[in-house]
Scaffold this active site. Structure first.
Site, short mmCIF file in Angstrom:
data_model
loop_
_atom_site.label_atom_id
_atom_site.label_comp_id
_atom_site.label_asym_id
_atom_site.label_seq_id
_atom_site.Cartn_x
_atom_site.Cartn_y
_atom_site.Cartn_z
N LYS A 40 0.81 -1.21 0.00
CA LYS A 40 0.00 0.00 0.00
C LYS A 40 0.85 1.26 0.00
CE LYS A 40 -4.04 0.11 1.71
NZ LYS A 40 -4.75 -0.20 0.47
N GLY A 242 -8.16 2.04 -4.16
CA GLY A 242 -8.09 2.90 -2.99
C GLY A 242 -6.75 3.59 -2.86
N ASP A 243 -5.67 2.86 -3.16
CA ASP A 243 -4.33 3.45 -3.11
C ASP A 243 -4.18 4.55 -4.16
OD1 ASP A 243 -3.62 1.72 -1.07
OD2 ASP A 243 -2.84 0.21 -2.45
#
Length: 301
Positions: A40, A242-243
């Protein structure tokens, strides 16, 4: 303008695509297998760098060939890797991603990422961070490290974007110390059990930014809750969406862009990213975003 300092995980993703998920004791055939860069922290660093931000990453890798590939990939994305420490007792972090019906399930093996202590971070952060920088954190490194970083940044008046993924319980005092908290809907429920978005968002105006997948992003602007709709696309692979949002949002907000515009930029980047397989493969450049925005304006006209 300040820079973005990402402190977090870097890994190699092993991706399996299958039409059927295995149950206990059952073997199924997969359709495809490949490897790609992930973690992430690294994902968010790459997303921000491709959006034109000046990015430095602080983290840990091993001494194996996977770790060599991780650092080379970051450097190839114009990210400063001078503070990626080699540790001999661990191998590179890895993630095993199963893609099924346009959704994903992920198992993360931290590896060297678990070695990223405050004692390793502190010399680098104290050397390079200044008050107008933005530090990005996630939960694929030890929680104690994140808490120490947050405390330091508050003392030095350095903004912090904390993406609590995977979710870990944090105190309200920590929430007060950070600038932006960006959980997805599942992580929100773990952070605020038995409470709704409508109840919690007004307590953290312009701070708590919750991503809702295909529905968009919701936050409170100090007066009311605002839902910023997602850009509607047909996803190929949602890994890293999302990252991508977090990196693009960070790259936008550090240029003094207002919060709503930065969220819209993050949504646009995430929508483009899910149209390719792999966490980093589809992450767009700033030019690609601007071209899409310009074409959207032309279509409206």
């Amino acid at each position: 303008m300040g820079k973005i300092i990402v402190i977090g995980s870097a890994a190699i993703d092993f991706m399996i695509e299958t039409n059927e998920l295995p149950t206990r004791g059952k073997t199924v055939l997969g359709k495809r297998f490949n490897t790609s860069m992930g973690g992430k922290g690294a994902n968010q660093a790459v997303a921000a760098a491709r959006m034109g931000a000046s990015v430095t990453m602080i983290g840990c890798v091993g001494t194996d060939h996977f770790s060599d590939a991780i650092n080379s990939n970051l450097a190839n994305n114009q990210i400063n890797v001078d503070y990626m420490e080699r540790v001999t007792q661990s191998t590179a972090g890895t993630a095993f991603v199963i893609l099924n019906n346009q959704d994903n399930q992920i198992i993360v093996v931290p590896g060297a990422n678990a070695e990223l202590t405050w004692e390793k971070v502190a010399p680098s952060l104290k050397k390079i961070a200044i008050a107008n920088d933005l530090v990005i954190l996630q939960n694929e490194i030890p929680l104690e490290t994140n808490l120490a970083i947050i405390k330091f940044c508050e003392q030095q008046k350095i903004s912090v974007l904390y993406n609590p993924a995977p979710a870990k319980k944090i105190s309200t005092n920590v929430l007060k110390q950070i600038t932006y908290l960006t959980p997805n809907e599942h992580e929100f429920k773990q952070l605020f059990p038995n409470q709704t978005l409508e109840q919690i968002l007004p307590h953290y105006p312009n701070k708590l930014i919750v991503t809702l997948g295909e529905r968009g992003v919701i936050y409170n602007d100090g007066s009311k809750n605002q839902l910023i709709p997602a850009n509607q696309v047909q996803p190929v692979d949602t890994t890293g969406a999302g990252d991508t949002f977090n990196g693009a949002f960070a790259a936008s907000i550090i240029t003094q862009t207002d919060l709503e515009t930065a969220i819209k930029r993050g949504n646009q980047a995430a929508a483009l990213s899910v149209q390719a397989k792999g966490a980093q493969t589809g992450m767009p450049t700033l030019n690609a975003i601007q071209e899409k925005e310009n074409s959207d304006v032309t279509e409206v006209e």
